[in-house]
Each structure stands twice: as C-alpha cells, then as structure tokens.
Design an enzyme around this catalytic site. Structure first.
Site, PDB file in Angstrom:
ATOM      1  N   ARG A   1       6.113 -10.740  -5.169  1.00  0.00           N
ATOM      2  CA  ARG A   1       4.984 -10.625  -4.441  1.00  0.00           C
ATOM      3  C   ARG A   1       3.293  -9.497  -4.825  1.00  0.00           C
ATOM      4  NH1 ARG A   1       6.123 -11.086   2.396  1.00  0.00           N
ATOM      5  NH2 ARG A   1       5.312  -8.443   1.781  1.00  0.00           N
ATOM      6  N   GLY A   2       2.370  -9.717  -4.118  1.00  0.00           N
ATOM      7  CA  GLY A   2       1.699  -8.820  -4.200  1.00  0.00           C
ATOM      8  C   GLY A   2       1.466  -7.847  -5.821  1.00  0.00           C
ATOM      9  N   GLU A   3       1.857  -6.297  -5.616  1.00  0.00           N
ATOM     10  CA  GLU A   3       1.340  -5.662  -6.370  1.00  0.00           C
ATOM     11  C   GLU A   3       2.287  -4.512  -6.775  1.00  0.00           C
ATOM     12  OE1 GLU A   3      -2.790  -3.751  -6.558  1.00  0.00           O
ATOM     13  OE2 GLU A   3      -1.085  -1.893  -7.344  1.00  0.00           O
ATOM     14  N   ASP A   4       3.241  -3.743  -6.526  1.00  0.00           N
ATOM     15  CA  ASP A   4       4.357  -3.726  -6.372  1.00  0.00           C
ATOM     16  C   ASP A   4       5.298  -4.020  -7.045  1.00  0.00           C
ATOM     17  OD1 ASP A   4       6.417  -0.891  -5.507  1.00  0.00           O
ATOM     18  OD2 ASP A   4       4.780  -0.354  -6.708  1.00  0.00           O
ATOM     19  N   SER A   5       6.016  -5.023  -6.543  1.00  0.00           N
ATOM     20  CA  SER A   5       7.328  -5.527  -6.609  1.00  0.00           C
ATOM     21  C   SER A   5       6.563  -6.289  -7.965  1.00  0.00           C
ATOM     22  CB  SER A   5       7.915  -6.704  -5.693  1.00  0.00           C
ATOM     23  OG  SER A   5       7.254  -7.207  -5.194  1.00  0.00           O
TER      24      SER A   5
ATOM     25  N   GLN B   1      13.453   1.259  -2.818  1.00  0.00           N
ATOM     26  CA  GLN B   1      12.617   0.767  -3.722  1.00  0.00           C
ATOM     27  C   GLN B   1      13.708   1.253  -4.792  1.00  0.00           C
ATOM     28  OE1 GLN B   1       9.015   3.098  -3.111  1.00  0.00           O
ATOM     29  NE2 GLN B   1       8.037   1.516  -2.996  1.00  0.00           N
TER      30      GLN B   1
ATOM     31  N   ASP C   1       1.149  -0.933  -0.117  1.00  0.00           N
ATOM     32  CA  ASP C   1       0.001  -0.035  -0.138  1.00  0.00           C
ATOM     33  C   ASP C   1       1.221   1.144  -0.648  1.00  0.00           C
ATOM     34  OD1 ASP C   1      -1.747  -2.407   1.907  1.00  0.00           O
ATOM     35  OD2 ASP C   1      -2.544  -1.569   0.340  1.00  0.00           O
TER      36      ASP C   1
ATOM     37  N   TYR D   1       6.030 -14.585  -0.141  1.00  0.00           N
ATOM     38  CA  TYR D   1       4.945 -14.821   1.460  1.00  0.00           C
ATOM     39  C   TYR D   1       4.884 -16.158   1.814  1.00  0.00           C
ATOM     40  CZ  TYR D   1       2.025 -11.103  -0.897  1.00  0.00           C
ATOM     41  OH  TYR D   1       2.114  -9.374  -1.099  1.00  0.00           O
TER      42      TYR D   1
HETATM   43  O1  TRH Z   1       4.503  -6.165   0.305  1.00  0.00           O
HETATM   44  P1  TRH Z   1       3.377  -6.663  -0.554  1.00  0.00           P
HETATM   45  O2  TRH Z   1       3.287  -7.854   0.093  1.00  0.00           O
HETATM   46  O3  TRH Z   1       2.216  -5.396  -0.648  1.00  0.00           O
HETATM   47  C1  TRH Z   1       0.755  -5.901  -0.642  1.00  0.00           C
HETATM   48  C2  TRH Z   1       0.482  -6.528  -1.730  1.00  0.00           C
HETATM   49  O4  TRH Z   1       0.524  -4.661  -2.217  1.00  0.00           O
HETATM   50  C3  TRH Z   1      -1.371  -6.525  -1.713  1.00  0.00           C
HETATM   51  O5  TRH Z   1      -1.809  -6.035  -3.467  1.00  0.00           O
HETATM   52  C4  TRH Z   1      -2.331  -4.929  -0.666  1.00  0.00           C
HETATM   53  O6  TRH Z   1      -3.086  -6.325  -1.465  1.00  0.00           O
HETATM   54  C5  TRH Z   1      -1.596  -5.716   0.481  1.00  0.00           C
HETATM   55  O7  TRH Z   1       0.583  -5.918   0.136  1.00  0.00           O
HETATM   56  C6  TRH Z   1      -2.171  -5.472   1.872  1.00  0.00           C
HETATM   57  O8  TRH Z   1       3.837  -6.577  -1.721  1.00  0.00           O
HETATM   58  P2  TRH Z   1       4.161  -5.031  -3.154  1.00  0.00           P
HETATM   59  O9  TRH Z   1       2.640  -4.160  -3.490  1.00  0.00           O
HETATM   60  O10 TRH Z   1       5.148  -6.110  -3.805  1.00  0.00           O
HETATM   61  O11 TRH Z   1       5.312  -4.364  -2.328  1.00  0.00           O
HETATM   62  C7  TRH Z   1       6.385  -4.854  -1.042  1.00  0.00           C
HETATM   63  C8  TRH Z   1       7.358  -3.213  -1.302  1.00  0.00           C
HETATM   64  O12 TRH Z   1       8.653  -3.378  -1.036  1.00  0.00           O
HETATM   65  C9  TRH Z   1       6.887  -2.425  -3.197  1.00  0.00           C
HETATM   66  O13 TRH Z   1       7.204  -1.352  -2.948  1.00  0.00           O
HETATM   67  C10 TRH Z   1       8.940  -2.841  -3.198  1.00  0.00           C
HETATM   68  C11 TRH Z   1       9.458  -2.745  -1.982  1.00  0.00           C
HETATM   69  N1  TRH Z   1      10.408  -3.359  -1.500  1.00  0.00           N
HETATM   70  C12 TRH Z   1      11.422  -2.281  -1.396  1.00  0.00           C
HETATM   71  O14 TRH Z   1      11.514  -1.403  -1.210  1.00  0.00           O
HETATM   72  N2  TRH Z   1      12.636  -3.123  -0.929  1.00  0.00           N
HETATM   73  C13 TRH Z   1      12.841  -4.655  -1.026  1.00  0.00           C
HETATM   74  O15 TRH Z   1      14.167  -4.586  -0.648  1.00  0.00           O
HETATM   75  C14 TRH Z   1      11.776  -5.660  -1.421  1.00  0.00           C
HETATM   76  C15 TRH Z   1      11.682  -6.808  -1.422  1.00  0.00           C
HETATM   77  C16 TRH Z   1      10.912  -5.168  -1.064  1.00  0.00           C
END
Ligand code: TRH
Length: 400
Positions: free
Chosen positions: A291-295, A275, A37, A208
């Site tokens: 995983r999720g959305e942003d990565s 990031q 988020d 996850y």
């Molecule tokens: O952390 P997430 O599982 O977030 C999830 C998803 O957004 C999902 O859609 C939502 O419903 C839930 O949260 C509530 O996965 P996501 O989306 O990849 O977000 C991880 C963030 O962390 C992304 O911006 C990348 C960042 N990141 C770093 O900045 N450094 C790192 O070393 C890693 C591994 C990730």
C-alpha cells in the site's frame, strides 16, 4: 517495457562530496498517519549517512509512532543517535536550531518557523514530494520557487531518469534475489517467524482497512491451490478476524501467531516486522499486497508479483495515480497477463475482488512473475534517489 519509459541508466558523475559546504543535512518528518512518512524518512536518512557519509539530523514530530519503524528509539529523549543518524524531537516554537547546509523538508511538512528564520542564503532547501508515476512529475521535478526568502526546490521521486528516482539502498535488489533463490535461507527466515516452508503459494497482505478484504479472503479460500497468507499486525486485523467468524467483541484482541483457515486458505498473523524483515517477507512470498508508498517500492525491489493499493485521496486522485503506474510498469507486458493485473487492481481499490478475477490473476502468475522480475531489474539499474538528491544538491551548492 519500452526503455523510453524507464530510460537507460545515466552514468552517475562522481561529484566531489568532500566539499564541506554540503555535508550537514537536516531532514524533517511529520507523521501524518500510518507509517509511510517515517518509513521513507528513516530509510533515506540512513542511506544518506551510510552511503554518502553525510552528517544527518532527522527531526520527527511523533517519536512514539516513529518507534514502530525505529524499534531502538527512546521516545523520551530530545536527541539520540541511531545507525549514524541523529534523531531529534521537533523543535519547540521558541527553540533556536542552527540550520544545517541542507534542509530536506519531506512531503511538504513545513519547516519550523524558527528554523526558517535562521536559514542563511547559503542554506539549500529542498522539498521531497510523494512518489507518483504520472507523466507530469518529470516536468515539475527539480524546479524551484522564489516566493520565499530562500529558494525552495521541489524533488519528485519517480520511475524515469527525468525524475528523482526511487529510494534503493545499495545491494537491496541483489540481497532479495539471493533470498528468493535459496530455499534454505527462506526456510531459516520462515522458521524465525514460526512458519512452515512448504509448496503452498505464499502471499503477504498489507493494505488499508477499506480494501475488500473479506472478498479477497473468500477468493483465496476458493483458489485451486493451497495458500499461506501472512498478515503483519495492522489496522486490517478486525476485518480479517471478522471474516473467520471471530466474535465482534473479540475483533481487537487478535494476537501475533494466531492462525485461521478455510478450505485452501491458511492465514497467519505476524508481528509488525522490522523494515529489513519485511523486505525478506516480500522477497520470499509469491504475491505481495502492498500500500501507500514505501511498501510499494519495497515490493518492486522484492521483484515478485504485487498488488498495490494507493493511499486514498479525494476526487479519486489515487485512482489516477494507480492507472498511471499500471500504464508505465505494465505497458509492455503480455496483454492477457496485463489485463489480469489491471482487473485485480481495479477490484482491489473498489469494493469486491471476485473468485474469477482472483483465479484469472493466479492463472497468469507465471507470466506476471517473469515480467515483474524483468521490470525490477531494469529499475534497479537506475541511479537511486539518494544519489540523485546528493548530486542535485551538489550542483545547487556550486551555484550558491
Ligand atoms: O503506512 P502507509 O500507508 O504510509 C502512507 C503512505 O506513505 C502514503 O504515501 C502517505 O501519504 C501516508 O502514509 C501519509 O504505507 P507505506 O508507505 O507502505 O509505509 C509503511 C511502512 O511500514 C513501510 O516503511 C514498510 C513498513 N512496514 C514494516 O516495517 N513492517 C511491516 O511489517 C509492515 C507491514 C510495513
């Protein structure tokens, strides 16, 4: 991929953003769990401020967790400006906040009641939805609901021109390509993480905890080629440590820099990267587990083979989302390679990824790599989500 899936890029009409009516935007982010988020909201808020010269306030309900994504954030301050974005704590129930011209609610987090009451008819209200490749998204994108005092518009990210597009900062794709083609730049970045740069397969692992991590590590160890697997600190570390025989009383003590190895597999624990450094890791690796959305989106802009684990949802909704994405992204991929991608994803969202499934994915890696770059190139030609959002709001403000 048939261009109909991604459509061809439309000319982005340059809307006159000098219209002062739409320059102040409030973005609202509630941190549900994990980092997606805030990861999406922080990225988007910076892009709106830097590339569209908007005055952005980002309201966050948990600054302590947000500071993992925004390292310079002071979780004690009610308001602070970082990278041209004013970051504010979530308004108290009795706090009067003067609404901006645009209220951007994210992931249906619900705006603060006092803010809603203070919104004027001229305030534009948009809800940014979660990303999905499902076909129905295009039908619901940009619709508005009038069952509230002010129309709430729904903005759906997506992979086709008929949706809100994908978050993509200017030049990120080109920056990743430059890094992916430059061994010296890769060497510099890996050295900054105390990692060697050699000819082993480089794999990043971000998933996850319920993923079949032990079976993946075993399949990697049995691979017919050497593998460096990089694991940024996250909730999967205990499962990684347990696989390598770390005593159960020590599973939560794994530190950055720790290394584990077995047969052809070397695992290194990395810090949770910024990031931008995470983008670099994705661009340098040969395979990225995301995983999720942003990565997931960042893996697409890294244009390297990736295996995506969707956020777990009830009634297997996450499997429906995964199948829709695989159908859309790999529809024109070589059949053999596409099958290896599909069976690897099915295994990864299930409870076991076997050695044959993993080896079959590796055997098809050259084809998957070429195809992923081709698809990423095509997606990178599309109008990005921030631009589409600005255009959408500009059109709405003309109607108000
Ligand atoms: O952390 P997430 O599982 O977030 C999830 C998803 O957004 C999902 O859609 C939502 O419903 C839930 O949260 C509530 O996965 P996501 O989306 O990849 O977000 C991880 C963030 O962390 C992304 O911006 C990348 C960042 N990141 C770093 O900045 N450094 C790192 O070393 C890693 C591994 C990730």
């Amino acid at each position: 991929m048939k261009s109909s899936q991604f459509n061809t890029p439309r000319q982005v009409k340059q809307y006159d953003m000098s219209n002062k009516a739409g320059r102040r935007w409030d973005v609202f982010c509630r941190i549900v769990d994990n980092f997606g988020d805030i990861g999406v909201c922080w990225r988007l808020s910076q892009q709106l401020a830097h590339e569209h010269h908007l005055q952005v306030r980002l309201f966050i309900d948990n600054l302590a967790i947000a500071s993992k994504i925004i390292p310079s954030l002071n979780a004690e301050l009610p308001s602070q400006t970082i990278n041209s974005v004013e970051i504010c704590t979530w308004p108290n129930a009795d706090e009067d906040i003067k609404p901006a011209d645009v209220a951007l609610e994210t992931f249906s987090c619900e705006l603060p009641a006092t803010y809603l009451e203070a919104m004027q008819a001229s305030t534009l209200w948009v809800n940014l939805e979660y990303l999905s490749a499902e076909p129905w998204v295009a039908d619901f994108h940009a619709r508005g609901s009038n069952n509230t005092k002010i129309t709430r518009h729904f903005f759906f990210p997506g992979f086709t021109d008929a949706t809100g597009g994908l978050i993509r900062e200017t030049n990120i794709f080109q920056k990743n390509q430059k890094l992916a083609k430059s061994p010296p730049l890769q060497c510099d970045f890996l050295q900054s993480l105390n990692l060697v740069h050699d000819d082993a397969l480089k794999i990043s692992l971000f998933s996850y905890p319920h993923a079949p991590i032990p079976s993946l590590l075993n399949a990697m160890a049995e691979s017919n080629q050497r593998i460096h697997c990089y694991v940024p600190i996250s909730s999967i570390l205990p499962k990684v440590a347990k696989y390598f025989g770390v005593d159960s009383s020590q599973l939560n003590t794994i530190q950055t820099g720790e290394k584990f190895s077995q047969k052809n597999l070397n695992v290194t624990i990395l810090p949770f990267l910024s990031q931008s450094d995470y983008d670099k890791l994705l661009a340098i690796c040969d395979i990225n587990f995301v995983r999720g959305e942003d990565s997931w989106i960042r893996a697409i802009w890294a244009a390297k083979p990736f295996i995506w684990q969707p956020y777990l949802q009830t009634e297997n909704t996450h499997i429906t989302k995964l199948d829709a994405f695989l159908d859309l992204f790999y529809s024109s991929c070589d059949e053999t390679a596409r099958y290896s991608v599909s069976e690897a994803h099915s295994a990864w969202v299930a409870d076991n990824i076997t050695i044959p499934v993993w080896q079959n994915y590796l055997n098809n890696l050259p084809t998957i790599k070429r195809f992923t770059l081709q698809q990423a190139n095509q997606l990178a030609e599309q109008t990005d989500l921030a631009a589409k959002l600005v255009i959408f709001l500009q059109k709405l403000s003309v109607k108000v």
